[in-house]
Design an enzyme around this catalytic site. Structure first.
Site, mmCIF file in Angstrom:
data_model
loop_
_atom_site.group_PDB
_atom_site.id
_atom_site.type_symbol
_atom_site.label_atom_id
_atom_site.label_comp_id
_atom_site.label_asym_id
_atom_site.label_seq_id
_atom_site.Cartn_x
_atom_site.Cartn_y
_atom_site.Cartn_z
ATOM 1 C CE1 TYR A 61 -3.552 2.700 0.569
ATOM 2 C CE2 TYR A 61 -2.130 3.440 2.361
ATOM 3 C CZ TYR A 61 -3.201 3.648 1.510
ATOM 4 O OH TYR A 61 -3.912 4.826 1.590
ATOM 5 C CE LYS A 109 -3.251 5.214 -1.756
ATOM 6 N NZ LYS A 109 -4.282 5.696 -2.693
#
Ligand SMILES: NC(=O)c1ccc[n+]([C@@H]2O[C@H](COP(=O)([O-])OP(=O)(O)OC[C@H]3O[C@@H](n4cnc5c(N)ncnc54)[C@H](OP(=O)(O)O)[C@@H]3O)[C@@H](O)[C@H]2O)c1
Length: 258
Positions: free
Chosen positions: A151, A155
């Site tokens: 994750y 990002k």
């Protein structure tokens, strides 16, 4: 009248974008998987603001989903003035023991769908010499984070990609913004299966509405990035400039361990 395409509009930050933009008289194209939630939102916003709202039920991790979204808006003759690449999710846990399919879907949604939609709509915006793309990253973008490794890396991609496009597009009249929210009151932590003890460390959460307001303020100023959620989140985002990366990631490993 402007039109905004918002991915992940069925809840949380995406829904807050829809509500904010509808209140300013913009037409909307709402994309997510939850049909009932999107239809309800569309009905509410249409009746309240007298705008046009199109709903597209799509799982953006599926091959062809972004093509289908683009083909739909093209066939309907809808010009997208605002592309809000918001849909995304995380998955808490030790990477080695994690579900490979879920990790792959994070990459497909947080990175690939965002890149593909941007690649489809950006040339049209350049031709029109007008348009806006807001990509939702996170303060997780600024450093590696153990136990949400894929994750956080996804990002970091969104932040890097968005800032590069910001610079490429300055002379086309197309504004690109990377919004980096800190912890925000949405379904994110439940969906990512964060342990209570770790989620509780984020006691000071922002609201989705604050994230949206910060994004539009930054877009107006012509910024490439905005960190939402006040001083503390800005300090976290800047830590990696001061603290050596290995020291920082060792510290974060302790913070994020269940
Ligand atoms: N909340 C936070 O603390 C926080 C902090 C920083 C960044 N962010 C980022 O903010 C963005 C929005 O998240 P949120 O906090 O609002 O979480 P959320 O409440 O869980 O909303 C996520 C949205 O993405 C949609 N979505 C999930 N999987 C999808 C798929 N396969 N295809 C299409 N749509 C999908 C969901 O709709 P359906 O389930 O209906 O498909 C939902 O509308 C994400 O990119 C997240 O990484 C959140």
């Amino acid at each position: 009248m402007s039109t905004a395409l918002i991915t992940g509009a069925s809840g949380g930050i995406g829904k807050a974008f829809a509500v904010y933009m509808a209140a300013r008289g913009m037409n909307l194209v709402l994309v997510a998987r939850s049909e009932a939630k999107l239809n309800q939102l569309a009905t509410d916003l249409q009746s309240k603001h007298n705008i046009q709202v199109d709903v597209l039920i799509k799982d953006l991790t599926e091959p062809g989903a972004t093509n289908a979204v683009f083909d739909y808006t093209q066939k309907q003759g809808i010009t997208i003035d605002f592309l809000i690449n918001n849909a995304g999710f995380g998955d808490y846990g030790d990477f080695a023991q994690s579900d490979e399919n879920r990790q792959t879907q994070i990459v497909q949604l947080n990175i690939l769908a965002l890149v593909n939609l941007t690649h489809k709509y950006l040339p049209l915006m350049q031709q029109n010499r007008s348009g806006n793309i807001i990509n939702i990253a996170s303060i997780a973008a600024f450093q590696p984070i153990p136990y949400i490794s894929v994750y956080a890396a996804s990002k970091a991609f969104v932040l890097s990609f968005s800032q590069a496009l910001w610079a490429e597009n300055r002379n086309y009249g197309v504004r690109i913004l990377c919004s980096c929210p800190g912890p925000t009151e949405t379904n994110f932590f439940t969906e990512a299966k964060f342990p209570e003890a770790i989620a509780a460390k984020n006691a000071q959460m922002s609201t989705p509405e604050t994230v949206v307001q910060d994004a539009f303020r930054a877009l107006e100023k012509g910024d490439s990035v905005v960190v939402s959620g006040g001083f503390a989140n800005n300090a976290i985002a800047n830590l990696s400039r001061i603290v050596p990366r290995q020291t920082l990631v060792s510290f974060l490993e302790k913070q994020f361990k269940a």
